[in-house]
Design an enzyme around this catalytic site. Structure first.
Site, mmCIF file in Angstrom:
data_model
loop_
_atom_site.group_PDB
_atom_site.id
_atom_site.type_symbol
_atom_site.label_atom_id
_atom_site.label_comp_id
_atom_site.label_asym_id
_atom_site.label_seq_id
_atom_site.Cartn_x
_atom_site.Cartn_y
_atom_site.Cartn_z
ATOM 1 N N LYS A 180 -52.554 -34.630 -22.557
ATOM 2 C CA LYS A 180 -50.919 -34.615 -21.901
ATOM 3 C C LYS A 180 -50.407 -33.466 -22.291
ATOM 4 C CE LYS A 180 -47.583 -35.114 -23.205
ATOM 5 N NZ LYS A 180 -46.308 -33.977 -23.466
ATOM 6 N N THR A 191 -45.909 -29.785 -24.808
ATOM 7 C CA THR A 191 -46.464 -30.191 -25.942
ATOM 8 C C THR A 191 -47.656 -30.437 -25.527
ATOM 9 O OG1 THR A 191 -44.512 -30.671 -26.767
ATOM 10 C CG2 THR A 191 -46.239 -31.824 -27.875
ATOM 11 N N ASN A 403 -35.802 -29.699 -18.077
ATOM 12 C CA ASN A 403 -35.528 -29.172 -19.312
ATOM 13 C C ASN A 403 -34.074 -29.151 -19.648
ATOM 14 O OD1 ASN A 403 -38.084 -28.670 -20.854
ATOM 15 N ND2 ASN A 403 -38.377 -27.686 -18.768
#
Length: 408
Positions: A180, A191, A403
């Protein structure tokens, strides 16, 4: 080497599971588990960010001291980063529940988390999730598919791949992976979480060396937004169930294994870059005819991390000056009057710059080339024989939208 269907369950002896534990998300799976009943050796690479999440610190200890790893437990939604001793203790508690439910010894479980930084895990839900996972293990491709989907955060699609590699003794070893990663991707080991399984019988030190070598040219060559995550983790588990002659030296079997591992890591890296938050295109940059590999990497990464260039790719604008500018501030030296710059995609190829000066190119054709889902830029530096490739994505309005309210 051949591409085969599946992901982490493709190698012999590996199972996967998925569960909706409600760690942060509602109405979707948010935990996954990978298990091998036969003990595995493990290797890992981790974030170089000074601020390291609790699972990173926990897993580094397990990888270094244990030669009997059975399980990986992953949660999405909360990163368990910047959570102090309490957060670290939650890693141990998660592992203990898994080991109890599965009947495995202590220090045989790795954990990983992804999501919002600074929040503590709701351990009642996590523990209940582990129990669910332990009772749902399956070695099917469907289980692998669902596990890959369960670990997503802002990803728009699951990421997995598997290959089969023939050994010199006629046996086939398999390598499978799921990952991921969509934002906060600028690895130095994103991440980024990547879990790789293999049934290859191989020495632990050699396996670790293979992983480190491929990470340098794959995961460390991608960038979405320039932010290096607190949670970056790439884990490789081998249970040896393929039955091949054990790889104990850097022979042709080791080379074949490393080639397969490189393919898997490269595929995962490209999937993550192309699925960058808000992205509409995978942006690949090749720096060719450089003096050495490090110089080539420096040039390629400088271009893929240029926000102005990424915005131009989104706008299908052949603004080659931004590319040349990014090469210029990379820190590596070159003669600007010798550089050629071309772009290509499934829609064609066009040379924008020849010997540092714009060609008489068609803006219409250039825009068409830049409108594809994958765009490649070739920077010919004309000063050597080495080359390197880096991957990123375009910079869109949606990246800011995602974001701006990530925690809500």
């Amino acid at each position: 080497m051949q591409l085969i269907k599946g992901g982490v369950t493709a190698p012999k002896g590996f199972m996967a599971a998925h569960a909706a534990a409600g760690v942060k998300y509602a109405g979707r799976d948010d935990m996954a588990m990978i298990v091998s009943k036969k003990p595995c050796i493990a290797a890992g690479t981790f974030t170089r960010n000074v601020v390291k999440a609790a699972p990173v610190l926990f897993d580094k200890e397990i990888v270094e001291k244990s030669d009997e790893v059975h399980t990986v437990v992953v949660n999405a939604g909360i990163a368990n980063a910047c959570t102090g001793e309490e957060g670290f203790s939650y890693c141990r508690q998660t592992a203990e529940v898994a080991e109890r439910e599965l009947g495995f010894p202590s220090d045989s479980t790795l954990v990983a988390s992804t999501g919002v930084i600074g929040m503590q895990l709701p351990m009642d839900r996590v523990k209940a999730g582990v129990v669910k996972l332990a009772g749902a293990l399956d070695d099917s491709n469907e289980a692998s598919d669902a596990a890959a989907a369960a670990i997503m955060t802002t990803d728009t699609r699951p990421k997995q791949v598997a290959v089969g590699v023939m050994m010199s003794d006629g046996s086939e070893i398999r390598i499978g992976a799921m990952a991921k990663g969509s934002g906060m991707i600028h690895p130095d080991m994103c991440t980024m979480l990547c879990f790789i399984t293999t049934d290859c019988n191989i020495d632990k030190q050699l396996m670790s060396e293979a992983l480190r070598s491929v990470v340098c040219d794959t995961f460390n060559m991608i960038s979405v937004d320039g932010d290096t995550s607190t949670n970056d983790t790439c884990l490789l588990l081998s249970n040896g169930e393929a039955g091949n002659k054990r790889i104990v030296s850097e022979d042709k079997d080791f080379a074949a294994f490393t080639e397969g591992l490189f393919y898997v890591a490269r595929k995962m890296a490209m999937m993550m870059a192309g699925d960058g938050e808000g992205a509409t295109a995978l942006f690949e940059v090749k720096a060719v005819h450089c003096r050495d590999r490090q110089e080539a990497k420096t040039f390629a990464k400088s271009v893929i991390t240029s926000n102005l260039t990424k915005a131009a790719i989104f706008g299908h604008d052949a603004n080659w000056g931004r590319i040349l500018c990014a090469l210029g501030y990379s820190g590596a030296s070159f003669d600007p009057s010798r550089v050629d710059i071309s772009v290509e995609s499934e829609n064609g190829r066009i040379e924008l710059v020849k010997d540092g000066v714009a060609t008489d190119y068609s803006e219409e054709l250039a825009s068409r080339v830049l409108s594809a889902e994958k765009v490649t830029c070739i920077c010919d530096m004309k000063q050597g024989i080495e080359e390197a490739t880096a991957w990123g994505c375009d910079l869109t309005y949606d990246y800011v939208k995602i974001n701006a309210d990530y925690r809500s």
